[in-house]
Scaffold this active site. Structure first.
Site, PDB file in Angstrom:
ATOM      1  N   ASP A   1      32.104 116.592  18.559  1.00  0.00           N
ATOM      2  CA  ASP A   1      30.699 116.690  18.696  1.00  0.00           C
ATOM      3  C   ASP A   1      30.256 115.464  18.256  1.00  0.00           C
ATOM      4  OD1 ASP A   1      28.244 117.705  18.990  1.00  0.00           O
ATOM      5  OD2 ASP A   1      28.123 119.228  17.579  1.00  0.00           O
TER       6      ASP A   1
ATOM      7  N   ASP B   1      27.670 115.925  25.126  1.00  0.00           N
ATOM      8  CA  ASP B   1      27.888 115.061  23.999  1.00  0.00           C
ATOM      9  C   ASP B   1      28.904 115.800  23.169  1.00  0.00           C
ATOM     10  OD1 ASP B   1      25.936 117.195  23.021  1.00  0.00           O
ATOM     11  OD2 ASP B   1      25.357 115.777  21.415  1.00  0.00           O
ATOM     12  N   GLU B   2      29.642 116.912  23.737  1.00  0.00           N
ATOM     13  CA  GLU B   2      30.812 117.795  23.011  1.00  0.00           C
ATOM     14  C   GLU B   2      31.798 118.205  23.651  1.00  0.00           C
ATOM     15  OE1 GLU B   2      29.588 121.445  21.064  1.00  0.00           O
ATOM     16  OE2 GLU B   2      27.619 121.416  21.861  1.00  0.00           O
TER      17      GLU B   2
END
Length: 401
Positions: free
Chosen positions: A14, A108-109
């Site tokens: 993350d 974003d993860e």
């Protein structure tokens, strides 16, 4: 637990304050300062906040007006979505060099199943350290990594590792790790569920783990057994490299409430083109079109219409959305937000070009516009009714897609 699940090595990676971190690459003088990414204006929302802002209570998705009151010294930056997509693509490329089993959860993860990479790359913690080092060295961005035997525990671990850290939970320590946490750490425990549990004296994961499953089922319905399993670290879901979107949509929060029907129709056309562009990019078509309307008092309604045949061109989406808006009749109050969503998605079957205004003709014309925009982004091709100054959302308060 399914056979073999206990031997898996799952990473949850993350990025830390991703939008802010990307902005700091070109604004290093803002490092360590209060920074908020989001559209300026009281009606917009926070997209990302630096950790100095978060320590003051600023969170993603909260109204910008509230965030600015909490952090009056914060620098507010307009989002650069193209830059975020660029760095997201590079991050995911690094993941896929480690393992093909990458499940991207958001920009974003992602979850990574590195079980098959252990012999080649070493211990899971070595792999996690290597990924964080590559992202920092090659992209200049911080990332946090959680490592565990399943997705749920890895996700909790990455959250506890923030910011810019790594936390590995050995399989034998899974229950001890979870039982030290507040019950809100469990997936699915929101404010309402937490209140129900608090009323029964359940404040920690350890408390919940000791409650009989049938008791939890009486308290929470089907959610009860699910939470009991999570409290003991049971989660056998595989990492799925291909995530099939169930819907594709776009919505706009206006800088001012809108009550003019023609302005709303223009915005529906704008949104329909945005949805159609995403449908074409994914190679799919919509079986159903959904209209979302949020009024000035924040009350929200949705209406849907099934199409006679799957469509991926903006005119068909717009026609359905417009008919749904017309069916609402006179608006009881001005509109704050308008949205269009495509559902019941299917793979595009292709269309035969003909001389009439068929779905296939429209789609091929729009594909040609896509190619022009790709080559000449500054001279974007769009319908005449959507030229600057003709829609209600010039200078929007915030947009979602």
């Amino acid at each position: 637990m399914a056979e073999g699940a206990r031997d898996r090595a799952i990473l949850h990676v993350d990025m830390d304050a991703f939008y802010v971190s990307v902005e700091l690459l070109s604004r290093p003088e803002l490092e360590g300062r209060q920074v908020i990414v989001g559209h300026a204006g009281e009606r917009s929302v926070v997209l990302s906040a630096s950790y100095p802002c978060r320590s003051l209570g600023v969170r993603s998705a909260m109204p910008m007006s509230a965030a600015v009151r909490m952090a009056p010294r914060a620098v507010v930056l307009e989002p650069d979505m193209a830059a975020y997509r660029h760095y997201s693509g590079r991050i995911m490329a690094i993941f896929r060099e480690v393992t093909p089993l990458v499940e991207q959860v958001s920009v974003d993860e992602a979850f990574l199943d590195v079980t098959g990479s252990l012999r080649r790359l070493g211990h899971p913690q070595v792999i996690g350290d290597m990924i964080r080092r590559r992202i920092r060295t090659e992209l200049g961005l911080p990332a946090s990594v959680g490592i565990a035997r399943n997705k749920f525990v890895a996700k909790v671990a990455s959250t506890r590792a923030k910011p810019d850290g790594l936390l590995a939970v050995p399989p034998a320590q899974t229950a001890r790790f979870l039982h030290s946490l507040p019950v809100r750490s469990l997936w699915g425990v929101g404010e309402r569920t937490a209140q129900v549990l608090a009323g029964a004296g359940i404040a920690t994961v350890a408390d919940l783990a000791q409650v009989p499953v049938r008791t939890l089922e009486r308290m929470l319905g089907a959610q009860g057994p699910q939470l009991h399993a999570l409290a003991w670290g049971l989660d056998d879901r595989p990492v799925e490299p291909v995530r099939v979107e169930k819907s594709i949509g776009a919505e706009e929060t206006f800088a001012r409430d809108v009550s003019e029907p023609e302005a709303l129709r223009r915005e529906l056309l704008r949104l329909s083109h945005r949805v159609a562009e995403r449908l074409r990019a994914s190679g799919r078509e919509a079986g159903t079109v959904v209209l979302k309307v949020r009024y000035a008092d924040f009350s929200t309604i949705t209406r849907s219409r099934r199409l006679a045949q799957p469509a991926g061109a903006a005119p068909a989406l717009h026609q359905a959305a417009e008919s749904l808006l017309d069916a609402l009749g006179a608006l009881p109050q001005p509109v704050r937000l308008l949205g269009v969503r495509a559902e019941q998605l299917a793979e595009s079957a292709g269309h035969q070009l003909s001389i009439d205004r068929s779905e296939g003709n429209w789609r091929q014309a729009e594909e040609a516009m896509d190619r022009i925009r790709a080559r000449f982004p500054q001279g974007a091709v769009r319908p005449a009714t959507l030229l600057p100054g003709r829609g209600p959302s010039e200078g929007p308060a915030g947009a979602g897609a």
